[in-house]
Scaffold this motif. Structure first.
Motif, PDB file in Angstrom:
ATOM      1  N   ALA A 148       0.829  -1.210   0.000  1.00 48.28           N
ATOM      2  CA  ALA A 148       0.000   0.000   0.000  1.00 48.28           C
ATOM      3  C   ALA A 148       0.860   1.255   0.000  1.00 48.28           C
ATOM      4  O   ALA A 148       1.868   1.354   0.708  1.00 48.28           O
ATOM      5  N   GLY A 149       0.486   2.225  -0.849  1.00 47.62           N
ATOM      6  CA  GLY A 149       1.169   3.510  -0.890  1.00 47.62           C
ATOM      7  C   GLY A 149       2.386   3.563  -1.784  1.00 47.62           C
ATOM      8  O   GLY A 149       3.027   4.614  -1.893  1.00 47.62           O
ATOM      9  N   ARG A 150       2.717   2.475  -2.447  1.00 49.93           N
ATOM     10  CA  ARG A 150       3.891   2.450  -3.335  1.00 49.93           C
ATOM     11  C   ARG A 150       3.438   2.742  -4.764  1.00 49.93           C
ATOM     12  O   ARG A 150       2.711   1.945  -5.372  1.00 49.93           O
ATOM     13  N   GLU A 151       3.902   3.850  -5.302  1.00 46.72           N
ATOM     14  CA  GLU A 151       3.448   4.299  -6.615  1.00 46.72           C
ATOM     15  C   GLU A 151       3.848   3.335  -7.726  1.00 46.72           C
ATOM     16  O   GLU A 151       3.174   3.255  -8.750  1.00 46.72           O
ATOM     17  N   GLU A 152       4.944   2.593  -7.529  1.00 50.15           N
ATOM     18  CA  GLU A 152       5.412   1.687  -8.574  1.00 50.15           C
ATOM     19  C   GLU A 152       4.671   0.348  -8.565  1.00 50.15           C
ATOM     20  O   GLU A 152       4.941  -0.527  -9.373  1.00 50.15           O
ATOM     21  N   ILE A 153       3.728   0.194  -7.634  1.00 51.21           N
ATOM     22  CA  ILE A 153       2.928  -1.025  -7.531  1.00 51.21           C
ATOM     23  C   ILE A 153       1.478  -0.717  -7.878  1.00 51.21           C
ATOM     24  O   ILE A 153       0.864   0.165  -7.270  1.00 51.21           O
ATOM     25  N   ARG A 154       0.946  -1.421  -8.872  1.00 53.38           N
ATOM     26  CA  ARG A 154      -0.500  -1.375  -9.105  1.00 53.38           C
ATOM     27  C   ARG A 154      -1.095  -2.473  -8.238  1.00 53.38           C
ATOM     28  O   ARG A 154      -0.829  -3.660  -8.461  1.00 53.38           O
ATOM     29  N   LEU A 155      -1.886  -2.090  -7.271  1.00 56.17           N
ATOM     30  CA  LEU A 155      -2.364  -3.014  -6.246  1.00 56.17           C
ATOM     31  C   LEU A 155      -3.857  -3.248  -6.383  1.00 56.17           C
ATOM     32  O   LEU A 155      -4.639  -2.294  -6.386  1.00 56.17           O
ATOM     33  N   ILE A 156      -4.242  -4.520  -6.514  1.00 56.74           N
ATOM     34  CA  ILE A 156      -5.648  -4.883  -6.682  1.00 56.74           C
ATOM     35  C   ILE A 156      -6.043  -5.827  -5.556  1.00 56.74           C
ATOM     36  O   ILE A 156      -5.464  -6.914  -5.411  1.00 56.74           O
ATOM     37  N   ALA A 157      -7.041  -5.414  -4.770  1.00 62.29           N
ATOM     38  CA  ALA A 157      -7.533  -6.239  -3.668  1.00 62.29           C
ATOM     39  C   ALA A 157      -8.643  -7.159  -4.164  1.00 62.29           C
ATOM     40  O   ALA A 157      -9.578  -6.707  -4.831  1.00 62.29           O
ATOM     41  N   LEU A 158      -8.513  -8.424  -3.840  1.00 58.66           N
ATOM     42  CA  LEU A 158      -9.516  -9.427  -4.200  1.00 58.66           C
ATOM     43  C   LEU A 158     -10.439  -9.606  -3.003  1.00 58.66           C
ATOM     44  O   LEU A 158     -10.135 -10.329  -2.056  1.00 58.66           O
ATOM     45  N   GLY A 159     -11.554  -8.905  -3.021  1.00 57.63           N
ATOM     46  CA  GLY A 159     -12.434  -8.864  -1.861  1.00 57.63           C
ATOM     47  C   GLY A 159     -13.287 -10.099  -1.702  1.00 57.63           C
ATOM     48  O   GLY A 159     -13.305 -10.999  -2.534  1.00 57.63           O
ATOM     49  N   GLY A 160     -13.998 -10.146  -0.607  1.00 51.17           N
ATOM     50  CA  GLY A 160     -14.871 -11.264  -0.287  1.00 51.17           C
ATOM     51  C   GLY A 160     -15.295 -11.152   1.159  1.00 51.17           C
ATOM     52  O   GLY A 160     -15.286 -10.062   1.738  1.00 51.17           O
ATOM     53  N   GLU A 161     -15.625 -12.273   1.757  1.00 50.70           N
ATOM     54  CA  GLU A 161     -15.992 -12.283   3.173  1.00 50.70           C
ATOM     55  C   GLU A 161     -14.727 -12.360   4.016  1.00 50.70           C
ATOM     56  O   GLU A 161     -13.898 -13.244   3.823  1.00 50.70           O
ATOM     57  N   TYR A 162     -14.579 -11.440   4.968  1.00 53.79           N
ATOM     58  CA  TYR A 162     -13.363 -11.385   5.768  1.00 53.79           C
ATOM     59  C   TYR A 162     -13.298 -12.559   6.736  1.00 53.79           C
ATOM     60  O   TYR A 162     -14.265 -12.869   7.438  1.00 53.79           O
ATOM     61  N   SER A 163     -12.152 -13.214   6.771  1.00 51.98           N
ATOM     62  CA  SER A 163     -11.885 -14.307   7.712  1.00 51.98           C
ATOM     63  C   SER A 163     -10.888 -13.823   8.743  1.00 51.98           C
ATOM     64  O   SER A 163      -9.740 -13.513   8.416  1.00 51.98           O
ATOM     65  N   HIS A 164     -11.305 -13.760  10.002  1.00 46.84           N
ATOM     66  CA  HIS A 164     -10.395 -13.345  11.067  1.00 46.84           C
ATOM     67  C   HIS A 164      -9.277 -14.368  11.242  1.00 46.84           C
ATOM     68  O   HIS A 164      -8.117 -14.006  11.488  1.00 46.84           O
ATOM     69  N   THR A 165      -9.599 -15.643  11.120  1.00 48.49           N
ATOM     70  CA  THR A 165      -8.599 -16.698  11.291  1.00 48.49           C
ATOM     71  C   THR A 165      -7.436 -16.527  10.326  1.00 48.49           C
ATOM     72  O   THR A 165      -6.269 -16.659  10.693  1.00 48.49           O
ATOM     73  N   HIS A 166      -7.757 -16.213   9.073  1.00 55.30           N
ATOM     74  CA  HIS A 166      -6.731 -16.098   8.035  1.00 55.30           C
ATOM     75  C   HIS A 166      -6.287 -14.658   7.787  1.00 55.30           C
ATOM     76  O   HIS A 166      -5.303 -14.437   7.075  1.00 55.30           O
ATOM     77  N   ASP A 167      -7.024 -13.691   8.340  1.00 59.27           N
ATOM     78  CA  ASP A 167      -6.780 -12.274   8.077  1.00 59.27           C
ATOM     79  C   ASP A 167      -6.760 -12.024   6.566  1.00 59.27           C
ATOM     80  O   ASP A 167      -5.858 -11.386   6.028  1.00 59.27           O
ATOM     81  N   SER A 168      -7.788 -12.565   5.903  1.00 59.63           N
ATOM     82  CA  SER A 168      -7.875 -12.443   4.450  1.00 59.63           C
ATOM     83  C   SER A 168      -9.340 -12.523   4.034  1.00 59.63           C
ATOM     84  O   SER A 168     -10.229 -12.665   4.875  1.00 59.63           O
ATOM     85  N   PHE A 169      -9.560 -12.439   2.720  1.00 61.93           N
ATOM     86  CA  PHE A 169     -10.919 -12.450   2.179  1.00 61.93           C
ATOM     87  C   PHE A 169     -11.142 -13.735   1.398  1.00 61.93           C
ATOM     88  O   PHE A 169     -10.326 -14.113   0.554  1.00 61.93           O
ATOM     89  N   LEU A 170     -12.260 -14.385   1.689  1.00 58.45           N
ATOM     90  CA  LEU A 170     -12.567 -15.685   1.095  1.00 58.45           C
ATOM     91  C   LEU A 170     -14.012 -15.669   0.587  1.00 58.45           C
ATOM     92  O   LEU A 170     -14.638 -14.631   0.485  1.00 58.45           O
ATOM     93  N   GLY A 171     -14.524 -16.841   0.251  1.00 57.51           N
ATOM     94  CA  GLY A 171     -15.920 -16.967  -0.131  1.00 57.51           C
ATOM     95  C   GLY A 171     -16.181 -16.742  -1.611  1.00 57.51           C
ATOM     96  O   GLY A 171     -15.279 -16.468  -2.403  1.00 57.51           O
ATOM     97  N   VAL A 172     -17.457 -16.848  -1.987  1.00 56.80           N
ATOM     98  CA  VAL A 172     -17.875 -16.738  -3.379  1.00 56.80           C
ATOM     99  C   VAL A 172     -17.491 -15.404  -4.008  1.00 56.80           C
ATOM    100  O   VAL A 172     -16.992 -15.372  -5.140  1.00 56.80           O
ATOM    101  N   PRO A 173     -17.671 -14.249  -3.335  1.00 57.07           N
ATOM    102  CA  PRO A 173     -17.263 -12.984  -3.961  1.00 57.07           C
ATOM    103  C   PRO A 173     -15.772 -12.946  -4.293  1.00 57.07           C
ATOM    104  O   PRO A 173     -15.376 -12.383  -5.321  1.00 57.07           O
ATOM    105  N   CYS A 174     -14.950 -13.545  -3.438  1.00 58.02           N
ATOM    106  CA  CYS A 174     -13.518 -13.580  -3.706  1.00 58.02           C
ATOM    107  C   CYS A 174     -13.222 -14.452  -4.924  1.00 58.02           C
ATOM    108  O   CYS A 174     -12.447 -14.067  -5.808  1.00 58.02           O
ATOM    109  N   VAL A 175     -13.839 -15.623  -4.993  1.00 59.73           N
ATOM    110  CA  VAL A 175     -13.648 -16.513  -6.137  1.00 59.73           C
ATOM    111  C   VAL A 175     -14.073 -15.823  -7.432  1.00 59.73           C
ATOM    112  O   VAL A 175     -13.366 -15.896  -8.451  1.00 59.73           O
ATOM    113  N   GLU A 176     -15.196 -15.131  -7.393  1.00 58.32           N
ATOM    114  CA  GLU A 176     -15.671 -14.447  -8.597  1.00 58.32           C
ATOM    115  C   GLU A 176     -14.720 -13.329  -9.016  1.00 58.32           C
ATOM    116  O   GLU A 176     -14.490 -13.122 -10.217  1.00 58.32           O
TER     117      GLU A 176
END
Length: 272
Positions: A148-176
């Protein structure tokens, strides 16, 4: 970040912190192997004081690795703590860093790369900040923080349902979201692998990783030696589906040779 949860590029653990993490890993493995253990037995086995064991058990209980009771501790199911990010951040750190260094050689400036939510790939992420420009796609919150915040990086977040266990986004919206993308290289890890198949203990995670692998022109699997020569509940995909497999030098040579019959295998030297 404290030494307790350090991963490459996010604060290197000191020698004492690394020793502490190694001991806590041994405690976790000992309790898992024995089911239920007293505090006094752990102190004797580890060669430390009862007070030190109490501090270690408190830390492991906070991570969801063990269940404490008066005078002792018992193991939670392996699948529970192996999915817990705080636990995974503290184990086999040197091996993950070595694998990450080797895997970084696969990435060249200008590429688009997709990164999963594994701690092995989190170790890799910090190294990729030096291989810019890059387009980075990820479902992992902590990987997003790395870039985050690095101009030389194009950063795309793959959203979905937030998982506290994994600290990431999962589920059908993420797969899509993943299925709408096409990248040069996908880099993932998983919880288990034998000579011809990869596995993970959680179905939701398997679905996300499969979608990621299908989106890449090339794919790479990052595995430290603790994850090999074992299985888990759900099959992910055959080893042959990966273009590259990167392991550390703690993996048995016969298994490395077997993996090499299916794909390109790269062995990282942990103390090299």
């Amino acid at each position: 970040m404290s030494g307790e949860n350090a991963v490459a590029g996010q604060g290197q653990p000191t020698g004492s912190a690394r020793s502490q993490e190694n001991r806590r890993q041994r405690i976790a493995e000992y309790v898992v192997g024995h089911g239920t253990v007293t505090v006094s037995r752990l102190a004797e086995t580890m060669g430390v004081s009862v007070m030190t064991v109490h501090r270690d058990l408190e830390a492991l209980a906070r991570r969801g690795v063990l269940r404490r009771f008066r005078g002792g501790v018992s193991a939670l199911p392996t699948s529970v703590f192996e999915s817990n990010l705080d636990y995974r951040l503290g184990v086999h750190v040197a091996e993950k860093e070595a694998v990450a260094r080797e895997a970084a050689e696969l990435v060249e400036p200008g590429m688009s790369v997709m990164l999963d939510d594994s701690t092995s790939v989190l170790a890799l992420a910090a190294l990729l900040r030096e291989r810019t420009p890059l387009t980075v796609l990820t479902n992992a919150r902590r990987v997003l923080e790395v870039f985050a915040g690095r101009e030389e990086i194009r950063l795309i977040a793959l959203g979905g349902e937030y998982s506290h266990t994994h600290d990431s986004f999962l589920g059908v919206p993420c797969v899509e979201a993943i299925e709408a993308m096409s990248v040069d290289l996908v880099l993932v890890s998983t919880s288990a692998m034998n000579g011809h198949m990869t596995f993970h203990q959680e179905q939701d995670v398997v679905l996300v990783k499969r979608a990621m692998l299908a989106s890449g022109a090339r794919t790479a699997l990052l595995m430290d030696h603790s994850k090999v020569a074992r299985t888990a509940l759900h099959r992910l995909c055959p080893v042959a589906d990966f273009d590259h497999v990167v392991v550390d030098d703690g993996v048995d040579g016969d298994l490395v040779a077997e993996l090499g019959e299916h794909t390109d295998v790269r062995v990282a030297e942990v103390n090299g």
